[in-house]
Write a protein that holds these residues in place. Structure first.
Motif, PDB file in Angstrom:
ATOM      1  N   TRP A  79       0.813  -1.211   0.000  1.00 16.76           N
ATOM      2  CA  TRP A  79       0.000   0.000   0.000  1.00 16.76           C
ATOM      3  C   TRP A  79       0.851   1.267   0.000  1.00 16.76           C
ATOM      4  CZ3 TRP A  79      -3.555   3.140  -0.926  1.00 16.76           C
ATOM      5  CH2 TRP A  79      -4.070   4.057  -0.036  1.00 16.76           C
ATOM      6  N   GLY A  80       1.803   1.354   0.907  1.00 13.68           N
ATOM      7  CA  GLY A  80       2.623   2.566   0.979  1.00 13.68           C
ATOM      8  C   GLY A  80       3.381   2.792  -0.316  1.00 13.68           C
ATOM      9  N   VAL A  81       3.942   1.764  -0.843  1.00 12.81           N
ATOM     10  CA  VAL A  81       4.660   1.856  -2.111  1.00 12.81           C
ATOM     11  C   VAL A  81       3.700   2.202  -3.236  1.00 12.81           C
ATOM     12  CG1 VAL A  81       6.033   0.575  -3.791  1.00 12.81           C
ATOM     13  CG2 VAL A  81       6.395   0.211  -1.333  1.00 12.81           C
ATOM     14  N   CYS A  82       2.527   1.604  -3.156  1.00  8.51           N
ATOM     15  CA  CYS A  82       1.555   1.756  -4.236  1.00  8.51           C
ATOM     16  C   CYS A  82       1.053   3.186  -4.363  1.00  8.51           C
ATOM     17  CB  CYS A  82       0.388   0.810  -4.005  1.00  8.51           C
ATOM     18  SG  CYS A  82      -0.589   0.587  -5.473  1.00  8.51           S
ATOM     19  N   PHE A 139     -10.558   6.335  13.658  1.00 10.68           N
ATOM     20  CA  PHE A 139      -9.768   6.858  12.543  1.00 10.68           C
ATOM     21  C   PHE A 139      -8.520   5.996  12.389  1.00 10.68           C
ATOM     22  CE2 PHE A 139     -12.245  10.371  14.152  1.00 10.68           C
ATOM     23  CZ  PHE A 139     -12.640  11.047  13.015  1.00 10.68           C
ATOM     24  N   SER A 140      -8.136   5.716  11.148  1.00  8.79           N
ATOM     25  CA  SER A 140      -6.988   4.834  10.902  1.00  8.79           C
ATOM     26  C   SER A 140      -6.139   5.383   9.764  1.00  8.79           C
ATOM     27  CB  SER A 140      -7.474   3.426  10.548  1.00  8.79           C
ATOM     28  OG  SER A 140      -8.247   2.890  11.604  1.00  8.79           O
ATOM     29  N   TYR A 141      -4.850   5.103   9.844  1.00 13.17           N
ATOM     30  CA  TYR A 141      -3.901   5.592   8.838  1.00 13.17           C
ATOM     31  C   TYR A 141      -2.740   4.618   8.780  1.00 13.17           C
ATOM     32  CZ  TYR A 141      -0.753   8.794   6.360  1.00 13.17           C
ATOM     33  OH  TYR A 141       0.098   9.366   5.452  1.00 13.17           O
ATOM     34  N   LEU A 142      -2.436   4.139   7.594  1.00  7.78           N
ATOM     35  CA  LEU A 142      -1.349   3.170   7.423  1.00  7.78           C
ATOM     36  C   LEU A 142      -0.017   3.889   7.259  1.00  7.78           C
ATOM     37  CD1 LEU A 142      -0.667   0.095   6.953  1.00  7.78           C
ATOM     38  CD2 LEU A 142      -0.646   0.674   4.528  1.00  7.78           C
ATOM     39  N   ALA A 143       0.916   3.632   8.170  1.00 14.49           N
ATOM     40  CA  ALA A 143       2.239   4.265   8.093  1.00 14.49           C
ATOM     41  C   ALA A 143       3.207   3.449   8.942  1.00 14.49           C
ATOM     42  CB  ALA A 143       2.170   5.708   8.581  1.00 14.49           C
ATOM     43  N   PRO A 144       3.647   2.303   8.411  1.00 18.69           N
ATOM     44  CA  PRO A 144       4.467   1.393   9.219  1.00 18.69           C
ATOM     45  C   PRO A 144       5.745   2.025   9.767  1.00 18.69           C
ATOM     46  CG  PRO A 144       3.736   0.315   7.208  1.00 18.69           C
ATOM     47  CD  PRO A 144       3.367   1.748   7.079  1.00 18.69           C
ATOM     48  N   THR A 145       6.308   2.998   9.040  1.00 20.01           N
ATOM     49  CA  THR A 145       7.598   3.539   9.469  1.00 20.01           C
ATOM     50  C   THR A 145       7.473   4.915  10.131  1.00 20.01           C
ATOM     51  OG1 THR A 145       7.977   4.583   7.326  1.00 20.01           O
ATOM     52  CG2 THR A 145       8.765   2.312   7.587  1.00 20.01           C
ATOM     53  N   ALA A 146       6.250   5.419  10.303  1.00 20.38           N
ATOM     54  CA  ALA A 146       6.104   6.750  10.904  1.00 20.38           C
ATOM     55  C   ALA A 146       6.499   6.719  12.374  1.00 20.38           C
ATOM     56  CB  ALA A 146       4.658   7.233  10.750  1.00 20.38           C
ATOM     57  N   LYS A 160      -0.037   2.466  16.916  1.00 13.49           N
ATOM     58  CA  LYS A 160       0.262   1.614  15.767  1.00 13.49           C
ATOM     59  C   LYS A 160       0.036   0.148  16.113  1.00 13.49           C
ATOM     60  CE  LYS A 160       4.639   1.136  14.304  1.00 13.49           C
ATOM     61  NZ  LYS A 160       5.908   1.354  13.574  1.00 13.49           N
ATOM     62  N   ASP A 161      -0.575  -0.606  15.191  1.00 17.84           N
ATOM     63  CA  ASP A 161      -0.719  -2.045  15.403  1.00 17.84           C
ATOM     64  C   ASP A 161       0.385  -2.802  14.653  1.00 17.84           C
ATOM     65  OD1 ASP A 161      -1.387  -2.291  12.731  1.00 17.84           O
ATOM     66  OD2 ASP A 161      -3.495  -2.749  13.078  1.00 17.84           O
ATOM     67  N   VAL A 184       6.830  14.661   2.164  1.00 21.62           N
ATOM     68  CA  VAL A 184       7.416  15.486   3.220  1.00 21.62           C
ATOM     69  C   VAL A 184       7.839  14.556   4.351  1.00 21.62           C
ATOM     70  CG1 VAL A 184       7.036  17.418   4.778  1.00 21.62           C
ATOM     71  CG2 VAL A 184       5.859  17.345   2.568  1.00 21.62           C
ATOM     72  N   ASN A 185       9.125  14.468   4.601  1.00 24.97           N
ATOM     73  CA  ASN A 185       9.639  13.497   5.578  1.00 24.97           C
ATOM     74  C   ASN A 185       9.071  12.113   5.282  1.00 24.97           C
ATOM     75  OD1 ASN A 185      10.833  15.690   6.741  1.00 24.97           O
ATOM     76  ND2 ASN A 185       9.489  15.763   8.535  1.00 24.97           N
ATOM     77  N   GLY A 186       8.930  11.788   4.014  1.00 25.81           N
ATOM     78  CA  GLY A 186       8.437  10.469   3.624  1.00 25.81           C
ATOM     79  C   GLY A 186       6.926  10.332   3.618  1.00 25.81           C
ATOM     80  N   VAL A 187       6.196  11.393   3.946  1.00 24.70           N
ATOM     81  CA  VAL A 187       4.732  11.336   3.995  1.00 24.70           C
ATOM     82  C   VAL A 187       4.161  12.025   2.750  1.00 24.70           C
ATOM     83  CG1 VAL A 187       2.683  12.025   5.298  1.00 24.70           C
ATOM     84  CG2 VAL A 187       4.783  11.373   6.510  1.00 24.70           C
TER      85      VAL A 187
END
Lengths: 389, 389
Positions: free
Chosen positions: A12-15, A47-54, A72-73, B96-99
């Motif tokens: 997803w993030g890459v996509c 509310f949800s947001y995918l960001a594994p490396t944040a 984060k889960d 921005v910072n990867g986001v």
């Protein structure tokens, strides 16, 4: 998408990025799929947001007093459940590593020149006045019109249920102007003006009317089309010459918008069947346009806005010095504001000023601030008053 | 905004958040104001983003092969000038910072279920086919219609110039379906279908027609309205049962959308005056809806999409086994794709398949990928062919 097997398998993030390069049209991203926002039965909202490396993700929502940390889960989805939230539509965004972003999983957005926010709609147990109900619906129309200095302006126009089925019927028109940094879409997308009117008309509480929603920032549009820069230089927005810009807006409204509408729509072309209203800067534009053109508008609504006693005494002395004539001409002068609005003090002073000058007006002071939650309340409160005998 | 002096003086970054709490309606933020994107005279484009404390800001734009680093000035504004860029409309965003974020200074956006992107419009020296020109304009109408399982569907409908002035004239209708993760707004906001038609009609190259743009993701909408969750669970999007969903879409189109349109608009209600087309998933929906309903549509356009030989041989054997009859029924079967499209191979195989089966079709292979730049090209290439003798 015809053959999912032929598609790249991408996370997803890459996509998100790939989709921009490959055409923004690929298969919905693989990996964990995010549903956000999710309204729960008890009116809490997740509310949800995918960001594994944040490093950090926070929720900024207009029903909260400040940012709310999210957690984060194992899949890298950050989420938080808040509320119960009072049913209404609220702007919100995420702060990801300190960067403000819209919710990528949510289509509902706040049209604005200077910030990007998503919208969450918390429904009432009984449908709210702005809810999509099973009633006859009007139509929203995007229109271009010939505007000042040879430019092309844009309008969003609501026509009421039955408009197309009654080709001989003519309608009154409400000109409704949004605020600073808003666009001509904001009363539609955020204010849900079309659904409020559909519902009020279905309940027999408001008359069928056309609502015309112009773009308030004429100067920026003219600069944009003349200069070829998109968007226009924001320094040609409000500031020291706000009054001049408001007068330019009024001039465009009277000379270009109204003639266009009365040529293109079945509008009743007289002052008793024209109302004008607006929020914030749009309210200032409303008061100036109305007081400069008493022959054009008989119904006037200022939402969360006012004019100063100095400007009233000076520019609009004919309005205040002959209150009996003004009161006879204006079928409605409405002023409303929220008690937490940063324009509250000035607006209440304006009400006091009108009272002292014996200029009739109706007023409403609500809870809350300078918000589109309040704008919806004001639209629902005023449109039933318009064009009534 | 009536009295700028009464407003809090706040820095732009802070104001982004403040504006959410104070009502998203405050004075345009103080501090450095950002103009982005700025189209320069030589067709280079300067993108800018204010982020004094960010560690890195990059531009992701569909005319670039990869992310482009931006550099920070003394005010904290990151910017980069790229190009010259071939005139067209392109999606872009910042990292921005990867986001990934939209451009906060730009109102033009890409409506989509899964990502958020801004749009930059690089004008041609002579106006492109999608440019806003000084020609008569049609109107874009947002409509609700009664859809399947008791839900309310949404449509965006283009009516051509003169529609309201010729109340006895009836028009052919083009049903035009966008792709996976797009919404009913994408052909309007990104595809500029209304402006392309305005221009083609003004040049005498296309017939006046109504264009109906439905939302392709029926399953998600039904789940959303039934379940009260917004947006709907994305797992009810495409996947293994894509064919079933395409058939549900076709069923809704034929049973609900077309009757609504032919009741609400002055549409000519026969197959010779109905066209259907779409991009990506919408192209697959187009082919299935058309081949299942040969009595309903005589003009069929698949943009960047195809059906497999297996599905054609199986489900649509009547279409391919009687090519003479098919060729007589279909006034146009169009298939187009970009040479860099990730669906290129399958689409070319589909063309070869049709040729082998002696099913007539017209085709166009362009440069570029699975992009909305190509979609605009295909709309401009096909609409002049529709409804011609």
């Amino acid at each position: 998408m015809t053959n999912p097997k032929s598609l790249p398998i991408c996370f997803w993030g890459v996509c998100l990025i790939l989709s921009l390069y490959l055409g923004a049209q690929a298969q919905p991203p693989r990996g964990p799929l995010v549903v956000s926002p999710k309204i729960n039965a008890d009116k809490t909202v997740t509310f949800s947001y995918l960001a594994p490396t944040a490093k950090s993700v926070e929720l900024s929502a207009q029903f909260e007093k400040g940012p709310v940390p999210m957690t984060k889960d194992a899949q890298g989805i950050w989420s938080v459940t808040v509320g119960p939230v009072k049913p209404d539509i609220y702007p919100y965004s995420f702060r990801v590593n300190g960067v403000t972003v819209m919710d990528p999983a949510n289509v509902a957005f706040f049209p604005n020149e200077r910030f990007k926010a998503s919208l969450v709609d918390v429904p009432g147990d009984t449908p709210l006045i702005h809810a999509l109900r099973d009633v006859p619906h009007g139509s929203i129309n995007y229109e271009y019109y010939p505007s000042m200095e040879g430019t092309t302006g844009s309008l969003v126009v609501y026509t009421p249920p039955g408009y197309d089925q009654n080709p001989s019927k003519k309608y009154p028109v409400y000109y409704l102007i949004s605020g600073t940094t808003d666009t001509e879409e904001t009363f539609f997308k955020v204010g849900k003006t079309n659904l409020i009117l559909d519902n009020l008309i279905a309940e027999g509480k408001a008359r069928s009317m056309i609502i015309v929603m112009p773009y308030g920032n004429i100067a920026a549009r003219v600069a944009e089309q003349k200069g070829g820069s998109k968007p226009a230089d924001p320094t040609v927005r409000d500031g020291a010459d706000a009054v001049k810009r408001a007068n330019d807006f009024a001039e465009d409204l009277v000379s270009n918008v109204i003639p266009y509408i009365e040529k293109s729509y079945r509008a009743i072309p007289n002052r008793e069947n024209r109302a004008i209203g607006g929020f914030s800067r749009g309210g200032g534009q409303t008061l100036r346009a109305a007081f400069h053109n008493m022959d054009k508008f008989a119904w006037v609504c200022a939402y969360s806005s006012y004019l100063s006693p100095q400007e009233m005494d000076g520019t609009f002395s004919p309005i205040v010095n002959k209150p009996n004539q003004t009161n006879k001409q204006l079928k409605l002068l409405w002023v409303s504001v929220g008690s937490d609005d940063f324009l509250y003090k000035g607006t209440v002073e304006f009400m006091d000023y009108l009272k002292a000058k014996k200029v009739n007006f109706k007023s409403l002071i609500t809870d809350g601030g300078h918000t589109w939650m309040n704008v919806k309340t004001y639209v629902a409160a005023t449109t039933p008053l318009l064009f009534q005998p």
